[in-house]
Write a protein that holds these residues in place. Structure first.
Motif, PDB file in Angstrom:
ATOM      1  N   GLN B 374       0.833  -1.208   0.000  1.00 35.24           N
ATOM      2  CA  GLN B 374       0.000   0.000   0.000  1.00 35.24           C
ATOM      3  C   GLN B 374       0.863   1.251   0.000  1.00 35.24           C
ATOM      4  O   GLN B 374       0.412   2.317   0.422  1.00 35.24           O
ATOM      5  CB  GLN B 374      -0.907   0.000   1.244  1.00 35.24           C
ATOM      6  N   GLY B 375       2.106   1.127  -0.461  1.00 35.47           N
ATOM      7  CA  GLY B 375       3.063   2.211  -0.327  1.00 35.47           C
ATOM      8  C   GLY B 375       2.708   3.472  -1.100  1.00 35.47           C
ATOM      9  O   GLY B 375       2.136   3.415  -2.182  1.00 35.47           O
ATOM     10  N   VAL B 376       3.036   4.609  -0.485  1.00 29.53           N
ATOM     11  CA  VAL B 376       2.847   5.897  -1.134  1.00 29.53           C
ATOM     12  C   VAL B 376       4.173   6.640  -1.044  1.00 29.53           C
ATOM     13  O   VAL B 376       4.790   6.662   0.022  1.00 29.53           O
ATOM     14  CB  VAL B 376       1.746   6.710  -0.421  1.00 29.53           C
ATOM     15  N   PRO B 377       4.656   7.206  -2.126  1.00 23.85           N
ATOM     16  CA  PRO B 377       5.910   7.960  -2.065  1.00 23.85           C
ATOM     17  C   PRO B 377       5.718   9.257  -1.297  1.00 23.85           C
ATOM     18  O   PRO B 377       5.035  10.162  -1.781  1.00 23.85           O
ATOM     19  CB  PRO B 377       6.239   8.225  -3.538  1.00 23.85           C
ATOM     20  N   ARG B 378       6.299   9.330  -0.101  1.00 26.87           N
ATOM     21  CA  ARG B 378       6.057  10.502   0.754  1.00 26.87           C
ATOM     22  C   ARG B 378       7.030  11.641   0.502  1.00 26.87           C
ATOM     23  O   ARG B 378       6.637  12.802   0.505  1.00 26.87           O
ATOM     24  CB  ARG B 378       6.170  10.104   2.244  1.00 26.87           C
ATOM     25  N   SER B 379       8.284  11.304   0.299  1.00 24.57           N
ATOM     26  CA  SER B 379       9.295  12.350   0.203  1.00 24.57           C
ATOM     27  C   SER B 379       8.976  13.322  -0.936  1.00 24.57           C
ATOM     28  O   SER B 379       8.443  12.928  -1.981  1.00 24.57           O
ATOM     29  CB  SER B 379      10.661  11.708  -0.028  1.00 24.57           C
ATOM     30  N   ARG B 380       9.344  14.600  -0.732  1.00 30.67           N
ATOM     31  CA  ARG B 380       9.068  15.592  -1.776  1.00 30.67           C
ATOM     32  C   ARG B 380       9.902  15.347  -3.026  1.00 30.67           C
ATOM     33  O   ARG B 380       9.600  15.861  -4.092  1.00 30.67           O
ATOM     34  CB  ARG B 380       9.335  16.995  -1.227  1.00 30.67           C
ATOM     35  N   TRP B 381      10.976  14.571  -2.857  1.00 33.31           N
ATOM     36  CA  TRP B 381      11.809  14.267  -4.026  1.00 33.31           C
ATOM     37  C   TRP B 381      11.030  13.541  -5.110  1.00 33.31           C
ATOM     38  O   TRP B 381      11.390  13.583  -6.277  1.00 33.31           O
ATOM     39  CB  TRP B 381      13.013  13.420  -3.600  1.00 33.31           C
ATOM     40  N   TRP B 382       9.968  12.866  -4.696  1.00 32.68           N
ATOM     41  CA  TRP B 382       9.196  12.128  -5.696  1.00 32.68           C
ATOM     42  C   TRP B 382       8.511  13.039  -6.706  1.00 32.68           C
ATOM     43  O   TRP B 382       8.213  12.628  -7.822  1.00 32.68           O
ATOM     44  CB  TRP B 382       8.176  11.205  -5.016  1.00 32.68           C
ATOM     45  N   THR B 383       8.279  14.290  -6.306  1.00 36.41           N
ATOM     46  CA  THR B 383       7.737  15.259  -7.268  1.00 36.41           C
ATOM     47  C   THR B 383       8.747  15.472  -8.392  1.00 36.41           C
ATOM     48  O   THR B 383       8.391  15.553  -9.568  1.00 36.41           O
ATOM     49  CB  THR B 383       7.474  16.611  -6.574  1.00 36.41           C
ATOM     50  N   VAL B 384      10.013  15.550  -7.984  1.00 38.73           N
ATOM     51  CA  VAL B 384      11.059  15.718  -8.990  1.00 38.73           C
ATOM     52  C   VAL B 384      11.094  14.495  -9.905  1.00 38.73           C
ATOM     53  O   VAL B 384      11.184  14.617 -11.134  1.00 38.73           O
ATOM     54  CB  VAL B 384      12.434  15.919  -8.300  1.00 38.73           C
ATOM     55  N   VAL B 385      10.993  13.311  -9.299  1.00 38.81           N
ATOM     56  CA  VAL B 385      11.002  12.077 -10.102  1.00 38.81           C
ATOM     57  C   VAL B 385       9.829  12.085 -11.089  1.00 38.81           C
ATOM     58  O   VAL B 385       9.978  11.715 -12.260  1.00 38.81           O
ATOM     59  CB  VAL B 385      10.924  10.836  -9.189  1.00 38.81           C
ATOM     60  N   ALA B 386       8.671  12.547 -10.609  1.00 37.96           N
ATOM     61  CA  ALA B 386       7.489  12.566 -11.474  1.00 37.96           C
ATOM     62  C   ALA B 386       7.723  13.430 -12.710  1.00 37.96           C
ATOM     63  O   ALA B 386       7.287  13.094 -13.806  1.00 37.96           O
ATOM     64  CB  ALA B 386       6.278  13.074 -10.694  1.00 37.96           C
ATOM     65  N   VAL B 387       8.396  14.540 -12.527  1.00 37.28           N
ATOM     66  CA  VAL B 387       8.615  15.463 -13.641  1.00 37.28           C
ATOM     67  C   VAL B 387       9.773  14.996 -14.519  1.00 37.28           C
ATOM     68  O   VAL B 387       9.690  15.003 -15.749  1.00 37.28           O
ATOM     69  CB  VAL B 387       8.891  16.888 -13.100  1.00 37.28           C
ATOM     70  N   VAL B 388      10.861  14.580 -13.870  1.00 38.26           N
ATOM     71  CA  VAL B 388      12.069  14.233 -14.606  1.00 38.26           C
ATOM     72  C   VAL B 388      11.937  12.860 -15.269  1.00 38.26           C
ATOM     73  O   VAL B 388      12.451  12.643 -16.360  1.00 38.26           O
ATOM     74  CB  VAL B 388      13.284  14.267 -13.645  1.00 38.26           C
ATOM     75  N   GLY B 389      11.214  11.952 -14.603  1.00 41.19           N
ATOM     76  CA  GLY B 389      11.089  10.584 -15.116  1.00 41.19           C
ATOM     77  C   GLY B 389      10.738  10.508 -16.596  1.00 41.19           C
ATOM     78  O   GLY B 389      11.458   9.878 -17.369  1.00 41.19           O
TER      79      GLY B 389
END
Lengths: 342, 484
Positions: B374-389
């Motif tokens: 049920q994991g959710v990416p909490r760290s704000r770094w994941w926003t960067v991953v979402a854009v850069v990915g």
């Protein structure tokens, strides 16, 4: 059989298919202000959405006829492709810009529920739909009329050479024919007020088209016509008049068939007047491009012929299927509430 | 700049731009078709919503790929008429096939898919997106066959009478060994992009919707995207490895330029990074892996990789042989001062292609890890991953093309025609400038519009489920489910 002649004919057919099919979607796009202006802002918007939805499933496939005509010319007559595309440099640039902004308009117009946004894309659609058939007409007419081509098969004129009176007349003829064809398409595919308005406007447009088309084909016929090109000229004129008559009698299917035949026979006239050249030169000491000296090797033509024989019927079948699937008439009552983001 | 340089810049700008959208189109059409098929199979609302949501994003992207593709077909004749004359007999055929077999299929069934909601049987509807996808893949096949001919001309014969290259064996053109490995490499890269777009968009929404009813929806999308991207990436690595060996064989200069290797070397190392001008003078290589270049190029760490200095001579010898064989008329086509591509461009684009690709793989793995259970990416770094990915594999694609095209220079058709001789003689510099400026400005404006629109639709997220079965179509006057 002589494959060079076959491919000359097939490229003619591709252009005819292009003017018949994209012709009506050019017309519908260009008639947005004339037929897509209602009693109030809401009516205007609904009418425009009806018009665009009639061509929605088809315009993209229609445009592929142009790409296929281009690709087939490249493959079957590389010298023709090379000379023609480099000669028409600036008009083709304009044509590409027209097609780009128009296509983006179709795809993006409904993506935001915002009046200013839609008006801008309307302008793109209208501008592109007027400019593109005009430019196609100018280009094709210049091909038949002849251009200064030197002994190395290179174009030796400038952009101004292309803007001669006959070519401009030819541009107007293709534009006028597309408008009429588009109006008749709308009478066939819509219900309610748009259908009636399109019918009335179609008569006026048809008569206007008759004048410019007859002038263009007559002028071309006198300068480079053959017996057969006169025959197709007569067929074009008769079918156009028949279309206008059918429209007046509310025979919408026949009116549309009539302008379709006109578009096809206009292209046939051009190609018959052209044969056996593909791009005649007007230059003393220049070399005309002919189906002989511009063509590919026999092997390439053979391969291409097999591909055309096998795959063209498939394309025609599924293209026909889409027209059948989306055959229902559309009226303003069919338009759902906008789902776009504002 | 002369018209040659402007025409080259124009080709570079329009092609790189076009290819930002192409892999998204290929990859995303497959993912949307998958969601749609799942909806038809299971009738679980989440698949319907994902189909609609990613379908909209797909269409926003598709529009630009389509319009910029038309420019490509016209450009050969407009700017490169001498090239078109010389190879049209061979090069034109795949383009015509592409139009006839791929473009018609793609465009027609996309129309069916867009307007088909509520108007055609649902199985046919889902199939129409698969047909769009097949169209995009066929299109890739033919255009890559044309490009592979430029990298490794096969199946042709030179006709001294016409002065042109002519078709000798079309099957050989379609099964060029460069083609057979380039095609999977490019299509798998496109799947990598498609997966990454789905993953990135869904990651961003998963973070936003964490704790709401939509959380599982976006988690599923993240995982589908990441898996597609990862599996495709493995194929990209494998096909890329084979491609390296074929390239070493058919275009050794390109491989040498990829490492800026000037002297022929056994057990040649591969530098991950370097500092310096890469012109053969002192260069500081950082993190050098011994034998890796030999391995990439030959399959053995002890293999010999030819250096640029030796290859210059062998390329000239190759050109002179062509002149000897076909006569002095072809001399201007093949003889030039220097047969070296711009080495820093080849060196860096090669590394950026691989580096961005590997980084994407790492991000996809991380996304799979963080969304397990049920994991959710909490760290704000994941926003960067979402854009850069999504951007990483898109740019990796761009650099791959920049490498393969710039690495071929000065050849337009390898060993047969230099780029300088392909340009249109009848087109003036001013005309090429005008078109370049027009395309660049228009493309820039369209990019702004498309990115804004894309982000607006991402921000809105998947629409709530409305059961299409309740949308009665029996009434002739009922509104359509979709209209422009």
């Amino acid at each position: 059989m002589d494959l060079q002649l076959v491919w000359f004919g097939l490229i003619g057919l591709l252009w005819a298919g292009y003017l018949v099919l994209e012709g009506f979607d050019f017309g519908v796009g260009a008639l947005l202000p004339a037929l897509g202006s209602g009693d109030d802002a809401e009516d205007t918007e609904k009418r425009r959405r009806v018009m665009l939805t009639t061509i929605g499933p088809h315009w993209d496939g229609n445009e592929v006829w142009l790409l296929t005509a281009g690709g087939a010319t490249f493959a079957a007559f590389p010298e023709w492709y090379a000379t023609m595309f480099s000669a028409f440099y600036l008009p083709l640039l304009l044509l590409l810009v027209a097609l780009i902004v128009r296509n983006m308009g179709f795809e993006y117009r409904h993506k935001r529920d915002d009046v200013a946004w839609r008006r801008r894309w309307d302008l793109a659609i209208i501008g592109g739909s007027v400019a593109a058939p005009f430019l196609v007409g100018v280009a094709l007419t210049n091909v038949v009329r002849g251009l200064p081509i030197d002994a190395d098969l290179e174009y030796a004129g400038s952009v101004l050479t292309l803007l001669n009176p006959l070519a401009i007349l030819g541009g107007l003829a293709v534009l006028a024919l597309s408008l009429t064809h588009g109006a008749f398409f709308l009478t066939l595919k819509t219900t309610g007020a748009i259908r009636e308005d399109a019918r009335r406007l179609g008569t006026t447009l048809g008569l206007g088209t008759a004048v410019v088309a007859v002038l263009t084909l007559g002028w071309l016929g006198l300068t480079s016509g053959s017996v057969w090109s006169w025959v197709t000229t007569v067929v074009a004129a008769v079918s156009l008049l028949g279309a206008i008559g059918a429209n007046a009698r509310r025979r919408e299917g026949w009116a549309f068939v009539g302008t379709a035949v006109t578009a096809a026979t206009v292209v046939a006239t051009y190609f018959l007047a052209l044969y056996p050249d593909v791009m005649p030169t007007t230059l003393a000491g220049g070399t005309s491009l002919t189906i002989e000296n511009a063509s590919s090797s026999p092997l390439t033509l053979q391969i291409m012929t097999w591909a055309a024989v096998v795959f063209t019927p498939v394309v025609l079948v599924y293209t026909g299927y889409t027209y059948y699937t989306f055959r229902r008439r559309i009226g303003t009552q069919h338009i759902p509430a906008a789902v776009a983001v504002s | 700049m002369g018209s040659l340089d402007v025409a080259r810049w124009q080709f570079a700008i329009t092609t790189v731009y076009h290819f930002l959208f192409v892999p998204v189109t290929i990859g995303l059409s497959a993912v949307v078709a998958y969601f749609h098929t799942q909806w038809v199979r299971t009738h679980r609302p989440e698949y319907y919503r994902l189909t609609k949501f990613f379908g909209k994003l797909f269409l926003i992207n598709f529009a630009l790929g389509l319009v910029t593709g038309i420019v490509q077909e016209f450009q050969f004749g407009m700017n490169w008429s001498d090239y078109s004359r010389f190879v049209g007999d061979i090069f034109g055929a795949p383009l015509a096939f592409e139009a006839l077999l791929a473009f018609f299929l793609e465009s027609t069934f996309l129309g069916v898919w867009i307007f088909g909601w509520g108007r055609i049987p649902e199985k046919l509807h889902a199939s129409s997106m698969w047909l769009v996808h097949i169209g995009t893949v066929l299109s890739a096949y033919f255009i890559l066959a044309a490009n592979s001919f430029m990298q490794n001309p096969v199946g042709y014969r030179f006709n001294p009478e016409t002065g042109r290259a002519e078709m000798a064996d079309f099957l050989a053109v379609l099964t060029n060994k460069v083609q057979l490995v380039t095609f999977p490499h490019v299509v798998l890269s496109a799947y990598m992009v498609g997966g990454a777009v789905v993953m990135g968009v869904a990651l961003w929404l998963l973070r936003r919707e964490a704790g709401t009813d939509d959380e599982p929806l976006y988690r599923r999308a993240v995982r589908v995207g990441a898996v597609v991207s990862l599996v495709a990436a493995l194929g990209v690595v494998v096909s890329g490895d084979i491609q390296g060996k074929i390239m070493t064989e058919v275009q050794p200069m390109k491989m040498a330029a990829a490492e800026a290797l000037y002297e022929t070397t056994d057990n040649a190392p591969f530098s991950v990074l370097s500092i310096g001008p890469l012109d053969g003078s002192e260069a500081t290589r950082i993190i050098e892996v011994p034998g890796l270049l030999s391995f990439l190029g030959t399959g053995s760490v002890d293999g010999t990789v030819d250096g640029i200095n030796d290859l210059k001579g062998s390329e000239r010898a190759m050109a002179e042989k062509v002149v000897e064989r076909y006569g002095p008329d072809v001399a201007p086509l093949v003889l030039t001062d220097d047969y070296t591509p711009i080495v820093p461009v080849a060196y860096w684009s090669f590394r950026l292609m691989m580096g961005l690709g590997f980084l994407m793989m790492a991000l996809a793995l991380a996304a799979l890890w963080v969304t397990r259970g049920q994991g959710v990416p909490r760290s704000r770094w994941w926003t960067v991953v979402a854009v850069v990915g999504p951007l990483l594999p898109i740019f990796a694609n761009s650099f791959g093309w920049i490498f393969t095209e710039m690495g071929r220079q000065p050849w337009l058709v390898y060993g047969l025609m230099t780029t300088a001789t392909g340009v249109s003689p009848s087109v003036s510099v001013a005309e090429v400038w005008v078109s370049m400026v027009v395309y660049t400005l228009l493309y820039a404006a369209l990019a702004v519009v498309e990115v804004k629109l894309f982000l607006t639709y991402v921000h809105r997220g998947a629409e709530p489920f409305v059961d299409p079965a309740e949308h009665g179509d029996a009434d002739e006057d009922a509104p359509l489910q979709f209209a422009y």
